[in-house]
Design a protein around this motif. Structure first.
Motif, PDB file in Angstrom:
ATOM      1  N   ARG A 141       0.835  -1.215   0.000  1.00 14.91           N
ATOM      2  CA  ARG A 141       0.000   0.000   0.000  1.00 14.91           C
ATOM      3  C   ARG A 141       0.863   1.257   0.000  1.00 14.91           C
ATOM      4  O   ARG A 141       0.526   2.247  -0.646  1.00 14.91           O
ATOM      5  CB  ARG A 141      -0.935  -0.013   1.205  1.00 14.91           C
ATOM      6  N   ARG A 142       1.978   1.201   0.729  1.00 18.30           N
ATOM      7  CA  ARG A 142       2.881   2.360   0.734  1.00 18.30           C
ATOM      8  C   ARG A 142       3.463   2.599  -0.655  1.00 18.30           C
ATOM      9  O   ARG A 142       3.549   3.736  -1.125  1.00 18.30           O
ATOM     10  CB  ARG A 142       4.012   2.132   1.738  1.00 18.30           C
ATOM     11  N   ILE A 143       3.843   1.498  -1.330  1.00 16.87           N
ATOM     12  CA  ILE A 143       4.357   1.605  -2.709  1.00 16.87           C
ATOM     13  C   ILE A 143       3.293   2.207  -3.625  1.00 16.87           C
ATOM     14  O   ILE A 143       3.582   3.082  -4.447  1.00 16.87           O
ATOM     15  CB  ILE A 143       4.795   0.212  -3.217  1.00 16.87           C
ATOM     16  N   ALA A 144       2.043   1.747  -3.453  1.00 18.99           N
ATOM     17  CA  ALA A 144       0.953   2.236  -4.299  1.00 18.99           C
ATOM     18  C   ALA A 144       0.728   3.725  -4.096  1.00 18.99           C
ATOM     19  O   ALA A 144       0.560   4.481  -5.065  1.00 18.99           O
ATOM     20  CB  ALA A 144      -0.325   1.452  -3.997  1.00 18.99           C
ATOM     21  N   ARG A 145       0.742   4.178  -2.854  1.00 20.65           N
ATOM     22  CA  ARG A 145       0.500   5.601  -2.577  1.00 20.65           C
ATOM     23  C   ARG A 145       1.670   6.461  -3.070  1.00 20.65           C
ATOM     24  O   ARG A 145       1.455   7.573  -3.573  1.00 20.65           O
ATOM     25  CB  ARG A 145       0.257   5.811  -1.084  1.00 20.65           C
ATOM     26  N   ASP A 146       2.874   5.951  -2.939  1.00 17.21           N
ATOM     27  CA  ASP A 146       4.034   6.683  -3.463  1.00 17.21           C
ATOM     28  C   ASP A 146       3.952   6.824  -4.977  1.00 17.21           C
ATOM     29  O   ASP A 146       4.228   7.899  -5.535  1.00 17.21           O
ATOM     30  CB  ASP A 146       5.320   5.961  -3.065  1.00 17.21           C
ATOM     31  N   LEU A 147       3.538   5.744  -5.651  1.00 15.83           N
ATOM     32  CA  LEU A 147       3.429   5.792  -7.111  1.00 15.83           C
ATOM     33  C   LEU A 147       2.273   6.682  -7.549  1.00 15.83           C
ATOM     34  O   LEU A 147       2.372   7.369  -8.579  1.00 15.83           O
ATOM     35  CB  LEU A 147       3.263   4.382  -7.670  1.00 15.83           C
ATOM     36  N   LEU A 148       1.184   6.706  -6.807  1.00 16.65           N
ATOM     37  CA  LEU A 148       0.083   7.618  -7.127  1.00 16.65           C
ATOM     38  C   LEU A 148       0.581   9.055  -7.125  1.00 16.65           C
ATOM     39  O   LEU A 148       0.238   9.855  -8.007  1.00 16.65           O
ATOM     40  CB  LEU A 148      -1.062   7.446  -6.129  1.00 16.65           C
ATOM     41  N   ASP A 149       1.398   9.385  -6.145  1.00 17.07           N
ATOM     42  CA  ASP A 149       1.965  10.734  -6.085  1.00 17.07           C
ATOM     43  C   ASP A 149       2.892  10.982  -7.268  1.00 17.07           C
ATOM     44  O   ASP A 149       2.886  12.072  -7.857  1.00 17.07           O
ATOM     45  CB  ASP A 149       2.714  10.903  -4.767  1.00 17.07           C
ATOM     46  N   ARG A 150       3.664   9.959  -7.647  1.00 17.77           N
ATOM     47  CA  ARG A 150       4.608  10.092  -8.763  1.00 17.77           C
ATOM     48  C   ARG A 150       3.903  10.310 -10.098  1.00 17.77           C
ATOM     49  O   ARG A 150       4.419  10.999 -10.978  1.00 17.77           O
ATOM     50  CB  ARG A 150       5.471   8.834  -8.858  1.00 17.77           C
TER      51      ARG A 150
END
Length: 342
Positions: A141-150
């Motif tokens: 989930r942390r990876i997903a949220r970081d990528l959403l920001d990216r």
């Protein structure tokens, strides 16, 4: 951010191409009558190319030329009839499993809606790949949220939304983020921006350029829009009826097209200049049947420069300059073609 920063292998070394495709072939059997001869569709027929680390290879050609089939061979969605794929110094099937290949190669498709599970939220869609590969759910989930920001989608606003609540451009950003969640080195983009309007298309192209720099990515970019291909690509590969007819740097091919088919494609590009309107079709007729392709050069049935040798013999690949190759008798001094340079 380099491949080593991401903890990814670089077994081939920096000078080794990331991908080497050698004599790739994909034939689809055609159902015939009980006593009829067995026939095949020659979708990809002896295609060879390389993709260097960090570059973008653009692939162009008419519908049915084998672009998408080549892309699916690269990621293992369909099985090759023959030939080899070497990824980062390892041959698929011999040294590299399909599962390992798909960790390093991801694909973004044209239909942004059909590519997403309508029952999963955007965050769940991006986190799905890492979780399947053993990543802790909280870390996924942390990876997903970081990528959403990216990718330019605020996690606070978009993480809990479903695909039907997003626009086409936003969904395609999610598909790009989902591909990057697997930490790939090669991303194959199959008409990934062709369904978007021009303003959104430009935003997604700029995003792809930024992500390529930030994640040290390599792209294989398939499109029918030559202006888009020129903007994003370092090199260009032109396909016709399952074969590569010309390959070279994007700028070199835009300045001078060596193959008559490539020249016809570029002549068909729309112009904003009313004095440069296309009044005579640069290419007549449809591509021949891939079940029974023409002998010799497959383009000879539509080529204005065709001679007897074009139907009799398959052209050799000729190198015109650094990295610029063409398969045409007119550029082979030993072919016997009337326009061949002595």
């Amino acid at each position: 951010m380099s491949a080593n920063d991401l903890g990814l292998p670089d077994k081939g070394g920096p000078a080794q191409p990331l991908v080497i495709a050698s004599d790739l072939t994909c034939h689809f059997p055609v159902r015939a009558g009980a006593f009829g001869p067995k026939k095949v569709v020659r979708a990809v027929d002896g295609v060879s190319f390389t993709i260097a680390k960090g570059e973008t290879l653009g692939v162009v050609g008419e519908s049915g030329c084998g672009k998408s089939t080549t892309a699916r061979l690269m990621i293992g969605l369909i099985e090759a009839t023959g030939g080899k794929i070497i990824y980062d110094g390892q041959e698929l099937g011999a040294d590299l499993s399909l599962r390992e290949l798909r960790r390093g190669v991801q694909m973004v498709f044209q239909d942004s809606f059909a590519s997403l599970n309508p029952r999963l939220t955007i965050e769940e869609s991006i986190a799905f790949g890492p979780k399947v590969n053993g990543v802790d759910p909280a870390e996924a989930r942390r990876i997903a949220r970081d990528l959403l920001d990216r990718i330019g989608l605020d996690p606070a606003r978009f993480a809990g939304r479903y695909p039907h609540e997003l626009s086409g451009g936003q969904r395609q950003r999610v598909n790009i983020g989902r591909a990057l969640a697997m930490r790939p080195r090669l991303v194959i983009l199959d008409e990934a921006v062709s369904a978007l309007d021009k303003s959104v298309e430009a935003q997604v192209l700029n995003l792809l350029a930024d992500l390529r720099r930030d994640f040290d990515l390599t792209y294989m970019f398939i499109s029918h829009d030559l202006n888009v291909v020129r903007y994003i690509s370092d090199r260009l590969m032109v396909m016709y009826l399952g074969e590569v007819v010309e390959i070279g740097s994007a700028e070199a091919l835009y300045e001078r097209q060596a193959h008559p088919y490539t020249a016809a494609l570029f002549s068909a590009m729309p112009s904003m200049d009313p004095d440069a309107r296309t009044e005579v079709p640069p290419l007549a007729g449809d591509p021949p049947n891939p079940i029974d392709p023409p002998s010799g050069c497959r383009f000879h049935t539509r080529c204005p420069f065709a001679e007897e040798v074009c139907a009799a013999r398959k052209p050799q690949v000729v190198t015109l300059g650094e990295g610029h190759q063409v398969a045409c008798h007119m550029h082979d001094a030993t072919s016997g073609h009337g326009k061949a340079a002595a």
